[in-house]
Design a protein around this motif. Sequence first.
Motif, mmCIF file in Angstrom:
data_model
loop_
_atom_site.group_PDB
_atom_site.id
_atom_site.type_symbol
_atom_site.label_atom_id
_atom_site.label_comp_id
_atom_site.label_asym_id
_atom_site.label_seq_id
_atom_site.Cartn_x
_atom_site.Cartn_y
_atom_site.Cartn_z
ATOM 1 N N LYS A 4 0.831 -1.194 0.000
ATOM 2 C CA LYS A 4 0.000 0.000 0.000
ATOM 3 C C LYS A 4 0.873 1.253 0.000
ATOM 4 N N ILE A 5 2.056 1.127 0.533
ATOM 5 C CA ILE A 5 2.932 2.293 0.634
ATOM 6 C C ILE A 5 3.687 2.518 -0.671
ATOM 7 N N PHE A 6 4.176 1.451 -1.259
ATOM 8 C CA PHE A 6 4.998 1.570 -2.465
ATOM 9 C C PHE A 6 4.251 1.057 -3.693
ATOM 10 N N LYS A 7 4.557 1.672 -4.814
ATOM 11 C CA LYS A 7 4.062 1.179 -6.099
ATOM 12 C C LYS A 7 5.235 0.496 -6.795
ATOM 13 N N GLU A 8 4.917 -0.344 -7.735
ATOM 14 C CA GLU A 8 5.970 -1.064 -8.453
ATOM 15 C C GLU A 8 6.873 -0.097 -9.204
ATOM 16 N N GLY A 9 8.155 -0.408 -9.221
ATOM 17 C CA GLY A 9 9.112 0.359 -10.005
ATOM 18 C C GLY A 9 9.581 1.653 -9.377
ATOM 19 N N MET A 10 9.305 1.864 -8.103
ATOM 20 C CA MET A 10 9.743 3.098 -7.439
ATOM 21 C C MET A 10 11.229 3.012 -7.110
ATOM 22 N N ASN A 11 11.926 4.110 -7.351
ATOM 23 C CA ASN A 11 13.327 4.181 -6.949
ATOM 24 C C ASN A 11 13.408 4.555 -5.465
ATOM 25 N N PRO A 12 14.593 4.521 -4.851
ATOM 26 C CA PRO A 12 14.688 4.807 -3.408
ATOM 27 C C PRO A 12 14.154 6.184 -2.998
ATOM 28 N N LEU A 13 14.371 7.213 -3.814
ATOM 29 C CA LEU A 13 13.856 8.539 -3.490
ATOM 30 C C LEU A 13 12.327 8.545 -3.501
ATOM 31 N N GLU A 14 11.753 7.903 -4.508
ATOM 32 C CA GLU A 14 10.292 7.822 -4.584
ATOM 33 C C GLU A 14 9.724 7.028 -3.415
ATOM 34 N N LYS A 15 10.436 5.990 -2.985
ATOM 35 C CA LYS A 15 9.991 5.217 -1.821
ATOM 36 C C LYS A 15 10.028 6.072 -0.559
ATOM 37 N N ALA A 16 11.059 6.903 -0.417
ATOM 38 C CA ALA A 16 11.157 7.795 0.748
ATOM 39 C C ALA A 16 10.012 8.804 0.741
ATOM 40 N N ILE A 17 9.727 9.384 -0.429
ATOM 41 C CA ILE A 17 8.619 10.343 -0.547
ATOM 42 C C ILE A 17 7.299 9.646 -0.238
ATOM 43 N N SER A 18 7.141 8.420 -0.739
ATOM 44 C CA SER A 18 5.917 7.673 -0.502
ATOM 45 C C SER A 18 5.739 7.352 0.988
ATOM 46 N N CYS A 19 6.822 7.034 1.682
ATOM 47 C CA CYS A 19 6.752 6.794 3.139
ATOM 48 C C CYS A 19 6.340 8.068 3.863
ATOM 49 N N PHE A 20 6.933 9.190 3.456
ATOM 50 C CA PHE A 20 6.632 10.492 4.051
ATOM 51 C C PHE A 20 5.156 10.821 3.878
ATOM 52 N N THR A 21 4.650 10.658 2.665
ATOM 53 C CA THR A 21 3.243 10.970 2.411
ATOM 54 C C THR A 21 2.323 9.966 3.106
ATOM 55 N N PHE A 22 2.772 8.724 3.249
ATOM 56 C CA PHE A 22 1.968 7.724 3.949
ATOM 57 C C PHE A 22 1.739 8.139 5.399
ATOM 58 N N VAL A 23 2.797 8.609 6.059
ATOM 59 C CA VAL A 23 2.684 9.047 7.456
ATOM 60 C C VAL A 23 1.730 10.235 7.552
ATOM 61 N N PHE A 24 1.938 11.261 6.706
ATOM 62 C CA PHE A 24 1.093 12.453 6.758
ATOM 63 C C PHE A 24 -0.348 12.143 6.370
ATOM 64 N N ASP A 25 -0.539 11.305 5.354
ATOM 65 C CA ASP A 25 -1.898 10.960 4.940
ATOM 66 C C ASP A 25 -2.615 10.152 6.013
ATOM 67 N N SER A 26 -1.879 9.317 6.750
ATOM 68 C CA SER A 26 -2.482 8.553 7.854
ATOM 69 C C SER A 26 -2.943 9.489 8.966
ATOM 70 N N ILE A 27 -2.094 10.433 9.342
ATOM 71 C CA ILE A 27 -2.456 11.401 10.380
ATOM 72 C C ILE A 27 -3.615 12.268 9.899
ATOM 73 N N TYR A 28 -3.566 12.665 8.638
ATOM 74 C CA TYR A 28 -4.623 13.491 8.060
ATOM 75 C C TYR A 28 -5.954 12.753 8.070
ATOM 76 N N ARG A 29 -5.918 11.457 7.827
ATOM 77 C CA ARG A 29 -7.149 10.650 7.861
ATOM 78 C C ARG A 29 -7.772 10.701 9.256
ATOM 79 N N VAL A 30 -6.933 10.610 10.289
ATOM 80 C CA VAL A 30 -7.431 10.699 11.664
ATOM 81 C C VAL A 30 -8.070 12.069 11.891
ATOM 82 N N LEU A 31 -7.416 13.135 11.397
ATOM 83 C CA LEU A 31 -7.978 14.481 11.541
ATOM 84 C C LEU A 31 -9.312 14.625 10.815
ATOM 85 N N LEU A 32 -9.432 14.019 9.647
ATOM 86 C CA LEU A 32 -10.704 14.078 8.916
ATOM 87 C C LEU A 32 -11.819 13.414 9.697
#
Length: 192
Positions: A4-32
């Motif tokens: 759910k966090i990573f999509k196929e073919g992501m490079n390490p930078l994209e994986k880091a960005i995806s982890c970052f957005t996963f954390v913020f989107d999870s917290i944002y979901r709680v706020l919603l």
Amino acid sequence: MSNKIFKEGMNPLEKAISCFTFVFDSIYRVLLEYSKIVLLVIVVVVSAQVISRKFIGTSIRWSEEVALFLMIWMAFISMAIGVEKKLHIAIEMFVKKFPKPVQIVLEKFSDIATFAFGLVLCIYGKKLVAITMSSTLPATQWPAGLEYLMMPVGGVFIMYFSFLNLFNLNKYRHYDIEGEKVNENQEKKEAE
């Protein structure tokens, strides 16, 4: 980490960005979800106050304070939601008269200004919370700083969404966490 966090073919930078957005989107979901509950509580508290005052002839001592407290929290959460959904005030009729490159520059300027606004909310919200934490609200005896706690939180999410817009990083968002259905058209639009 799950797929759910990573999509196929992501490079390490994209994986880091995806982890970052996963954390913020999870917290944002709680706020919603929290904002839905807050809205319901505001309606119940204000309704109870009106019924109590009208039919019983007395008012609930803490109701106005709690309703105001929750409305302040709701305002700052709503600002972040508005930035995410791009509901903030914009003069599109004026901007659409410019050539496409100028429109892009103006949109990026808007994202930078929005990010700066979120930063101001964070900095001064933190100061306001710290200054008012030592005093208490009269009816509930809660620390007054709690009333403004959502100010820096809203600022963080305003910065988050404007940063994603500024650098076209919305394709790394995890909309499924927020309960939104991701369709192919949305994924294509984000990939552009």
